[in-house]
Design an enzyme around this catalytic site. Sequence first.
Site, short mmCIF file in Angstrom:
data_model
loop_
_atom_site.label_atom_id
_atom_site.label_comp_id
_atom_site.label_asym_id
_atom_site.label_seq_id
_atom_site.Cartn_x
_atom_site.Cartn_y
_atom_site.Cartn_z
N SER A 176 0.83 -1.21 0.00
CA SER A 176 0.00 0.00 0.00
C SER A 176 0.86 1.26 0.00
O SER A 176 0.55 2.23 -0.69
CB SER A 176 -0.94 0.00 1.22
N ASN A 178 2.49 1.46 -3.72
CA ASN A 178 1.64 1.47 -4.92
C ASN A 178 0.32 2.22 -4.80
O ASN A 178 -0.24 2.61 -5.82
CB ASN A 178 1.33 0.02 -5.33
N TYR A 179 -0.18 2.42 -3.60
CA TYR A 179 -1.53 2.98 -3.47
C TYR A 179 -1.61 4.29 -2.70
O TYR A 179 -2.49 5.10 -2.95
CB TYR A 179 -2.46 1.95 -2.82
N ILE A 180 -0.71 4.49 -1.74
CA ILE A 180 -0.71 5.74 -0.98
C ILE A 180 0.18 6.75 -1.70
O ILE A 180 1.34 6.45 -2.00
CB ILE A 180 -0.19 5.51 0.45
#
Length: 769
Positions: free
Chosen positions: A723, A726-728
Amino acid sequence: MTVKLKEDTSSDEEDAPLSAAFQRNKRKIEDSDEENGSSKIKDEDIESADSDAALSKVANSRKTVKKAKKTMQKSDGGSSSVKAKKPRAKKATPPAKTTKSPKKIPKREHSVEQQNADPEDSIKETSESADEFKWWEKENDDETVKWTTLKHNGVIFPPTYEPLPSHVRLYYAGKPVDLPPQAEEVVGFFAALLESDHAKNPVFQKNFFEDFLEVLKESGGTRNGVEIKEFELCDFSKIFDYYQLQKEQKKQLSSQEKKKLKEEKEELEEPYKYCFLDERKEQVGNFRIEPPGLFRGRGAHPKTGKLKRRVYPEDVVLNLDKDAEIPKAPEGHNWGEIRHDNTVQWLAMWRENISNSFKYVRFAANSSLKGMSDFKKFEKARQLKDYIEAVRRDYTKNLKSKVMLERQIAVACYFIDVFALRAGGEKADDEADTVGCCSLRYEHVTLKPPTTVIFDFLGKDSIRFYQEVEVEKQVFKNLTLFKKPPKKPGHDLFDRLDPSLLNKHLQNYMPGLTAKVFRTYNASKTMQDQLDLIPNEGTVAEKLLKYNAANRTVAILCNHQRTVTKGHAASVEKATARIEEMEWQKVRLKKSIMQLDKSEVKKNPKYFAEVNDLVKEQEAAIHKRVIEKEREKFVKKFARDNEKRKFDNEEPLPESQLQEWMQKVDETEKAYAEELKTGKVQITNSDVEKLKSQVEKLEQRIENYTTQLKDKEDNSQVSLGTSKINYIDPRLSVVFCKKYGVPLEKVFTKSLRDKFKWAVESADENWRF
């Protein structure tokens, strides 16, 4: 005819192409302190036989690559042209192509001069490096053209297979089998994994044996007439023992020998590590062709155990600019195709045989193109905040639509927005049975009135998604309708919907909006909300604990799980023992203060209250542990020093030196025994204030260790890295560090600081997602 391939533009690190085993391991080691600096113990990696062979071959290749190393050497002035000779490393030459290789990619005609051209002659240094190029400060509206000039030295192929010694054989029904090298190599792949869970998996065994028999048939069968028909009659133990012996021998190498091999390996790889992108020297992400082996997959993959075929130059497409010199192919081979496509972000590609998909050599994570891709991904997610209310308003309204497709789209949007489900897509019969929102089936969703829904399915990478959640009343009613007979297990829940329809619907709100953007948006928005709740107080360790708790909230939302590592329990036990030893050291210091100045006890009795908490049995156990560590430390020091002396052709240390060190440990052991008996500490420092200062430092260390141990326990089953990377939005982590006075290296490793340099330099403490 040239095959035009659509580039995979995914920016997720999860979707990155495969690298060589040593590159993956290197990244794991670099990222092992990623979460608050605490070490992670990963499951044991079982190396394939060829990886050992690769290491042993490095020394023999050193002389041949000295010429190639000159390729990327930087000129003193930074602007002069540097010409280097051809990279002709022995290990880059694949074996004769006797086994069946993957389907070839059609060639594009090119001249003999191009095939034999020296790639390094065209590579020139420039004054501007990738580190100096701040692309985020420049305007670039053209998303079609990725580069103007691109030069590189191609790829490194895995080493050729070295046959086993004549006394090491596969046995079939008790008889030794003389195998041709191609089949023997495949047997070695399985033998190396003999004691792993993979080799005990019936599907793995079946797939391996089928592919082995196919290779055996292709290479002419056994040489001594033994006919192999049944897997159960095969005995791989002799080969397994041989590989284990080789591993042990490799472990016995001295640190100097290992260091020398590492240096030679780096020297071999140096020409391939960098390329020139628009005259800037930039790093290549994965320049090694993946070695052959047995596919393992994740979860219950139906293709686990199948043979990953060796990749040859004829299977590889190189991509560079029209004026660049073409790297020389290994001797006896030609490249499959040479392209000059500046609309894609890869340097080389080939088709692998397991899933018949393409693998790419791309730019490194810290390159400008990868940085631009990451920046655009997070900016796209950030734009969603201006449209999210309209999306939510419409899907809430459409939950009651009279059109079934609109209802299904509404529920799918609700799932993706609220529970961060992936869109999902159709899977072939020979792929793992993983699903997402649109591909949910009847059995994946259980309804418990009045409004409870239980999700239970395998998501990406075969990670189980199990959640019991409360949903809106109308969502529950719709799910009841979607599961209404004649539907039964095996039937699609969203039978009128697929990811393309869903994404087409979403793009009515915002250009480029897909289900994937929702995951990035919700992850970053959740992180922003969690960071807003953290007070700017406490130590760095305490702030990091709160940061990781916020990160963990996002990881749970995105279902980023991981299995508890095999070494986790031992790691926790070791950390607990270390804290206990520091507590004992603190008690000893306080006893010293009491012995030096008894009035201190009257002044502050609470300060000395813990002195009596340590019972004699516990203290004796700590003494034993500390003494054992000291003895082990000196034994290792003695061996290490002698290894270095041997390497430097010096006389070894005499045994008397080790005995002298051990004598000191014996004296310490006697002193501790006396302390335990009398309750009095042998004072080595008579300055009370200095002793108090030492106590204070120990208390701080104990607090930090305790905080890290709690963090380690909390994160044992949650993957924070996925996370966070790649996502935060990385700018949120940068803001946290700048705002709360936390060193950036506590949150981002060196590789991540390089990858997200654009975020580090572009966000201040007031930036918001």
